[in-house]
Design an enzyme around this catalytic site. Structure first.
Site, mmCIF file in Angstrom:
data_model
loop_
_atom_site.group_PDB
_atom_site.id
_atom_site.type_symbol
_atom_site.label_atom_id
_atom_site.label_comp_id
_atom_site.label_asym_id
_atom_site.label_seq_id
_atom_site.Cartn_x
_atom_site.Cartn_y
_atom_site.Cartn_z
ATOM 1 N N PRO A 26 23.953 86.430 55.266
ATOM 2 C CA PRO A 26 24.819 86.091 54.120
ATOM 3 C C PRO A 26 25.208 84.614 54.177
ATOM 4 O O PRO A 26 25.477 84.093 55.263
ATOM 5 C CB PRO A 26 26.044 86.988 54.313
ATOM 6 C CG PRO A 26 25.707 87.969 55.369
ATOM 7 C CD PRO A 26 24.524 87.469 56.129
ATOM 8 N N SER A 67 23.092 78.127 56.961
ATOM 9 C CA SER A 67 22.570 76.796 56.612
ATOM 10 C C SER A 67 21.921 76.129 57.823
ATOM 11 O O SER A 67 20.866 75.491 57.695
ATOM 12 C CB SER A 67 23.651 75.907 55.996
ATOM 13 O OG SER A 67 24.721 75.768 56.881
ATOM 14 N N GLY A 119 30.100 81.726 57.485
ATOM 15 C CA GLY A 119 30.318 81.431 58.910
ATOM 16 C C GLY A 119 29.300 82.020 59.862
ATOM 17 O O GLY A 119 29.511 82.009 61.075
ATOM 18 N N LEU A 120 28.175 82.541 59.325
ATOM 19 C CA LEU A 120 27.174 83.149 60.206
ATOM 20 C C LEU A 120 25.965 82.237 60.441
ATOM 21 O O LEU A 120 24.920 82.674 60.920
ATOM 22 C CB LEU A 120 26.727 84.509 59.654
ATOM 23 C CG LEU A 120 27.829 85.570 59.557
ATOM 24 C CD1 LEU A 120 27.280 86.885 59.015
ATOM 25 C CD2 LEU A 120 28.495 85.817 60.915
ATOM 26 N N GLY A 121 26.112 80.972 60.085
ATOM 27 C CA GLY A 121 25.093 79.983 60.460
ATOM 28 C C GLY A 121 23.841 79.978 59.599
ATOM 29 O O GLY A 121 22.779 79.536 60.057
ATOM 30 N N ASP A 123 25.620 74.955 65.451
ATOM 31 C CA ASP A 123 24.906 75.982 64.663
ATOM 32 C C ASP A 123 23.386 75.809 64.774
ATOM 33 O O ASP A 123 22.680 76.751 65.154
ATOM 34 C CB ASP A 123 25.341 75.940 63.186
ATOM 35 C CG ASP A 123 26.756 76.478 62.989
ATOM 36 O OD1 ASP A 123 27.481 76.621 63.987
ATOM 37 O OD2 ASP A 123 27.129 76.747 61.836
HETATM 38 C C1 MEV Z 1 30.826 76.166 62.213
HETATM 39 O O1 MEV Z 1 29.959 77.251 62.439
HETATM 40 C C2 MEV Z 1 31.389 75.668 63.512
HETATM 41 C C3 MEV Z 1 32.376 74.500 63.367
HETATM 42 O O2 MEV Z 1 32.906 74.289 64.677
HETATM 43 C C4 MEV Z 1 31.715 73.259 62.847
HETATM 44 C C5 MEV Z 1 30.748 72.630 63.850
HETATM 45 O O3 MEV Z 1 30.925 72.778 65.065
HETATM 46 O O4 MEV Z 1 29.830 71.947 63.389
HETATM 47 C C6 MEV Z 1 33.536 74.865 62.462
#
Ligand code: MEV
Length: 327
Positions: free
Chosen positions: A105, A113, A109-111, A156
């Site tokens: 998805p 991109s 926040g699951l990476g 990521d």
């Molecule tokens: C995003 O998945 C993780 C963050 O710490 C940003 C990053 O480290 O590039 C929020």
């Protein structure tokens, strides 16, 4: 001939945001992947198409959305940057058709991109006939990552490239340490899509202005990550859970949690999770829970009852993989 690459998404178990300031973070590549297919084009143009309903054509410095309107241009920009970076690196001027399929998805926040950039770099290099190391894949994907996360740590694309369960901080560069443990994580998706870059910038501003004691919290977060590493060695899952709870409180203090995330975190703890926290950039997106097998169903139920979507993820060990396919 075309090249195909797959790369996994991730969950950050400890240390998001703080990792941008050289605090160690612990991150796991997950068994949800993106797949990028690349074939050469005779007309010298670049065409990118995503299964999320976006497509653009780029030629002579112009961009033409073919599907998804203006949003397609923004959404596909990291893919364009990743492809361009590889073409420039190898001093190639070829046209390319790039197809992106994602089972991760997006913007939660699951990476996704990071995984798309990594898979694009690997597939474009492969189709051009260049063998590149994992270290190069990671380095070449960082330009696209900067477009998405503004001042990213690089964690990521790092975990997407190498796979596994890793402990890493910026000063380790391309040398993440593998933690040889297997765990399953319950993810709760709030369904709220947001921009990680926006939250990374907000934390950066607070750090510059020295508000909310962020600098002191860096020390606390380092302590949590180091204790989590020790708990992994002993496979002390009760401590791992407690440390997740503590990590969530730090993320709340720096202002990256929100009501939906806090609700899922609270509900999963009540349902018996050993620990719960938001994961990734925050502001929506996903949270994670560490649970025993006997409590897993109850934790998933709590996520559903509180408006989230549960998903169980396991470790992906391989990281990015690319190969050639005859058309
Ligand atoms: C995003 O998945 C993780 C963050 O710490 C940003 C990053 O480290 O590039 C929020």
């Amino acid at each position: 001939m075309r090249a195909v690459a797959v790369a996994p998404g991730k969950v950050i178990l400890y240390g998001e945001h703080f990792v941008v300031y050289n605090v160690p973070a612990i991150v796991m590549a997950i068994d949800r992947v993106v797949k990028v297919s690349v074939s050469p084009r005779e007309d010298g143009s670049l065409r990118i198409c995503s299964d999320l309903g976006f497509a653009c054509e780029y030629s002579d410095g112009d961009v033409k959305p073919i599907m998804g309107g203006k949003k397609a241009v923004t959404f596909l920009e990291p893919v364009r940057i990743a492809a361009r970076t590889v073409l420039e690196y190898f001093n190639e001027k070829k046209g390319l058709s790039i197809d992106v399929h994602s089972a991760i998805p997006s913007s939660v926040g699951l990476g996704s991109s990071g995984a798309i950039s990594v898979a694009t770099v690997a597939a474009v290099s492969k189709v051009l006939g260049h063998e590149i190391s994992k270290e190069q894949v990671w380095r070449l994907s960082l330009r696209a990552e900067r477009y998405v996360h503004v001042t990213p740590s690089g964690i990521d694309p790092l975990v997407s490239t190498y796979g596994g369960l890793l402990v890493w901080r910026i000063q380790d560069g391309t040398k993440p340490k593998k933690i040889n443990r297997d765990i399953e994580i319950v993810v709760g998706n709030t369904g709220i899509q947001r921009s990680t870059g926006k939250f990374v910038s907000m934390v950066g501003r607070k750090k510059t202005k020295k508000i909310e004691g962020i600098s002191q919290l860096m020390g606390v977060m380092s302590w949590i990550s180091n204790l989590a590493l020790k708990a992994f060695k002993e496979m002390d899952i009760v401590t791992l859970g407690a440390l997740m709870n503590m990590n969530h409180e730090l993320l709340r203090i720096i202002g990256v949690s929100n009501e939906s995330l806090d609700r899922l975190v609270e509900a999963t703890r009540k349902a018996g999770a050993l620990g719960s926290k938001l994961t990734g950039g925050g502001g929506g997106g996903c949270m994670i829970s560490l649970t025993t097998l006997s409590k897993r169903a109850a934790v998933c139920k709590a996520i559903k009852e509180n408006g989230g979507q549960p998903m169980i993820v396991r470790k992906n060990n391989a990281g990015v993989k690319a190969w050639l396919v005859k058309n």
